[in-house]
Scaffold this motif. Structure first.
Motif, mmCIF file in Angstrom:
data_model
loop_
_atom_site.group_PDB
_atom_site.id
_atom_site.type_symbol
_atom_site.label_atom_id
_atom_site.label_comp_id
_atom_site.label_asym_id
_atom_site.label_seq_id
_atom_site.Cartn_x
_atom_site.Cartn_y
_atom_site.Cartn_z
ATOM 1 N N ALA A 1 3.145 -15.042 -6.908
ATOM 2 C CA ALA A 1 2.739 -14.090 -5.857
ATOM 3 C C ALA A 1 3.091 -12.684 -6.325
ATOM 4 C CB ALA A 1 3.436 -14.426 -4.540
ATOM 5 N N PRO A 2 2.387 -12.181 -7.345
ATOM 6 C CA PRO A 2 2.695 -10.855 -7.877
ATOM 7 C C PRO A 2 2.417 -9.757 -6.863
ATOM 8 C CG PRO A 2 0.632 -11.677 -8.781
ATOM 9 C CD PRO A 2 1.245 -12.819 -8.029
ATOM 10 N N VAL A 3 3.239 -8.703 -6.908
ATOM 11 C CA VAL A 3 3.088 -7.554 -6.012
ATOM 12 C C VAL A 3 2.484 -6.394 -6.788
ATOM 13 C CG1 VAL A 3 4.314 -5.845 -4.610
ATOM 14 C CG2 VAL A 3 5.021 -8.251 -4.560
ATOM 15 N N THR A 4 1.483 -5.759 -6.200
ATOM 16 C CA THR A 4 0.861 -4.568 -6.765
ATOM 17 C C THR A 4 1.047 -3.411 -5.801
ATOM 18 O OG1 THR A 4 -0.831 -5.901 -7.883
ATOM 19 C CG2 THR A 4 -1.285 -3.551 -7.624
ATOM 20 N N ASN A 5 1.578 -2.285 -6.281
ATOM 21 C CA ASN A 5 1.738 -1.088 -5.457
ATOM 22 C C ASN A 5 0.508 -0.194 -5.595
ATOM 23 O OD1 ASN A 5 4.764 -1.817 -6.325
ATOM 24 N ND2 ASN A 5 4.797 -0.738 -4.365
ATOM 25 N N ILE A 6 -0.112 0.117 -4.459
ATOM 26 C CA ILE A 6 -1.256 1.034 -4.419
ATOM 27 C C ILE A 6 -0.951 2.057 -3.339
ATOM 28 C CG2 ILE A 6 -3.755 1.275 -4.187
ATOM 29 C CD1 ILE A 6 -4.036 -1.683 -4.830
ATOM 30 N N GLY B 1 9.446 5.376 1.316
ATOM 31 C CA GLY B 1 10.771 5.758 1.767
ATOM 32 C C GLY B 1 11.678 6.235 0.649
ATOM 33 N N GLY B 2 11.438 5.768 -0.576
ATOM 34 C CA GLY B 2 12.243 6.207 -1.696
ATOM 35 C C GLY B 2 12.127 7.698 -1.943
ATOM 36 N N GLU B 3 10.929 8.254 -1.760
ATOM 37 C CA GLU B 3 10.719 9.684 -1.951
ATOM 38 C C GLU B 3 11.460 10.487 -0.882
ATOM 39 O OE1 GLU B 3 6.583 10.583 -2.179
ATOM 40 O OE2 GLU B 3 6.180 9.017 -3.645
ATOM 41 N N ALA B 4 11.421 10.027 0.354
ATOM 42 C CA ALA B 4 12.127 10.718 1.427
ATOM 43 C C ALA B 4 13.627 10.731 1.162
ATOM 44 C CB ALA B 4 11.824 10.046 2.771
ATOM 45 N N LEU B 5 14.160 9.618 0.692
ATOM 46 C CA LEU B 5 15.586 9.538 0.381
ATOM 47 C C LEU B 5 15.949 10.523 -0.722
ATOM 48 C CD1 LEU B 5 18.336 8.199 0.771
ATOM 49 C CD2 LEU B 5 17.612 6.427 -0.849
ATOM 50 N N THR B 6 15.110 10.632 -1.748
ATOM 51 C CA THR B 6 15.349 11.576 -2.844
ATOM 52 C C THR B 6 15.388 13.010 -2.325
ATOM 53 O OG1 THR B 6 14.306 10.111 -4.465
ATOM 54 C CG2 THR B 6 14.457 12.449 -5.032
ATOM 55 N N PRO C 1 0.815 -1.223 0.000
ATOM 56 C CA PRO C 1 0.000 0.000 0.000
ATOM 57 C C PRO C 1 0.848 1.273 0.000
ATOM 58 C CG PRO C 1 0.102 -0.872 2.209
ATOM 59 C CD PRO C 1 0.869 -1.837 1.340
ATOM 60 N N ALA C 2 1.882 1.289 -0.806
ATOM 61 C CA ALA C 2 2.798 2.429 -0.906
ATOM 62 C C ALA C 2 3.509 2.346 -2.240
ATOM 63 C CB ALA C 2 3.812 2.414 0.236
ATOM 64 N N ASP D 1 6.858 -1.791 0.579
ATOM 65 C CA ASP D 1 7.221 -2.388 -0.697
ATOM 66 C C ASP D 1 8.277 -3.473 -0.489
ATOM 67 O OD1 ASP D 1 7.243 -2.342 -3.712
ATOM 68 O OD2 ASP D 1 9.319 -1.741 -3.360
ATOM 69 N N GLN D 2 9.279 -3.195 0.348
ATOM 70 C CA GLN D 2 10.312 -4.194 0.638
ATOM 71 C C GLN D 2 9.696 -5.444 1.256
ATOM 72 O OE1 GLN D 2 12.943 -2.068 3.231
ATOM 73 N NE2 GLN D 2 14.023 -1.032 1.567
#
Length: 344
Positions: free
Chosen positions: A82-87, A210-215, A55-56, A63-64
């Motif tokens: 077991a596919p992953v979907t980001n929402i 967390g990727g956005e915060a790191l950027t 849910p991110a 995501d991890q």
């Protein structure tokens, strides 16, 4: 209420994740799990594939976790896919809304402390209590980081600057009202800022991952970051970021040389848990099939390796124990958010 009582109540909320198993909590369970629900209620509980919702946006702790679950399930050949979907969005509550409409019981979504807080601050129509609890998987300390060339050498330097300069000090992390935001608010309350003044004193920039915060940190658009250790550890080890402190009682496995907040004289301990939910309207048989599958995953080598690699702490709970934990965590989070002025 006296200051001593207020302090006691506040510090009692600092370790979000404490489990107080009451008779009420043990009796509580998801309505979908007990009444059979409407979603494929008569379907067999065999699971050959599992959809996993993060849910991110990509790059953060949810995501991890979702991708680690997917890899462990398929790596140990427990399911065929077991596919992953980001929402992403709104602290996970957009994903929660999607799960609420899901009709296939072979779907799980990562959840955790951040979502518990976001449900409250976003006044979400869909609540964690309406879903079916499957398992708590891990817990992880938070870490407070700054760019390598930051003027802040210690957490005390940082807090003093926020108290003095207020919104001029930008702090980024996960969603508004989530555990990263809660920790930032707790630091100010511990420093003597009145809870009612926290929202105007703290310039917190929320992100959906967390990727956005790191950027933002690496790009110089935020001065301070707060997130799970696993999300910033690589950048700390490379020297791009400096870690000021971690929020656990003991040093973090991935950053063993970084002091704890308690080492720095700040009486706060806070850890971020993550787990799995299923749709609300599933049968007890389907819930148990998901619990059995995730338990088998937890006991397998692929998941054990993922926990070690990511520096997570195993915190596995299922059944009544997980339900009781959820009940207590939601209550404590509601109290903490009020204490630091983020909800009324």
């Amino acid at each position: 209420m006296t200051d001593d009582v207020q302090t006691s109540r506040f510090r009692r909320t600092l370790t979000i994740g404490a489990v107080a198993v009451s008779a009420f909590a043990l009796a509580a369970c998801s309505s979908g799990a007990t009444d059979g629900g409407d979603a494929d209620a008569g379907a067999p509980a065999d699971i050959s594939a599992l959809d996993v919702i993060a849910p991110a946006d990509p790059g953060g702790g949810w995501d991890q976790t979702a991708r680690a679950v997917s890899a462990a399930l398929t790596g140990d050949e427990l399911v065929g896919s077991a596919p992953v979907t980001n929402i992403g969005g709104a602290g996970g509550t957009v994903g929660l809304a999607s799960l609420a409409t899901e009709t296939d019981f072979q779907t799980v979504m990562v959840t955790g402390s951040v979502m518990v807080g976001a449900v409250e601050t976003n006044a979400s129509e869909n609540r964690i209590e309406d879903m079916t609890p499957i398992a708590r998987l891990t817990q992880e300390p938070l870490v407070i980081v700054v760019p390598a060339d930051s003027e802040f050498e210690t957490v005390e330097d940082l807090v003093d600057a926020i108290v003095e300069d207020g919104p001029q000090v930008t702090v980024t992390g996960g969603s508004a009202g989530g555990i990263d935001h809660i920790l930032a608010g707790q630091l100010l309350v511990e420093a003597g800022v009145d809870a009612a003044d926290v929202p105007t004193t703290l310039n917190y920039i929320a992100n959906s991952g967390g990727g956005e915060a790191l950027t933002m940190l690496l790009g110089g658009t935020s001065m301070v970051g707060i997130s799970g250790v696993g999300e910033f550890a690589e950048s700390v080890e490379s020297g791009d970021l400096r870690a000021l402190a971690v929020s656990s009682a003991e040093p973090a496995l991935m950053l063993p040389d970084v002091p704890t907040l308690q080492d720095e004289g700040i009486d706060i301990e806070l850890t971020n848990w993550r787990g799995l939910l299923a749709p609300g309207d599933i049968s007890a048989e389907q819930q148990q099939a998901l619990v059995d599958l995730v338990t088998e995953m937890h006991d397998g080598g692929a998941w054990t390796d993922a926990v070690e690699t990511n520096g997570w702490t195993d915190a596995f709970l299922t059944g009544d124990d997980f339900q009781a934990f959820l009940d207590e965590d939601i209550t404590l989070t509601q109290e903490t958010l009020r204490t630091i002025g983020l909800t009324s």
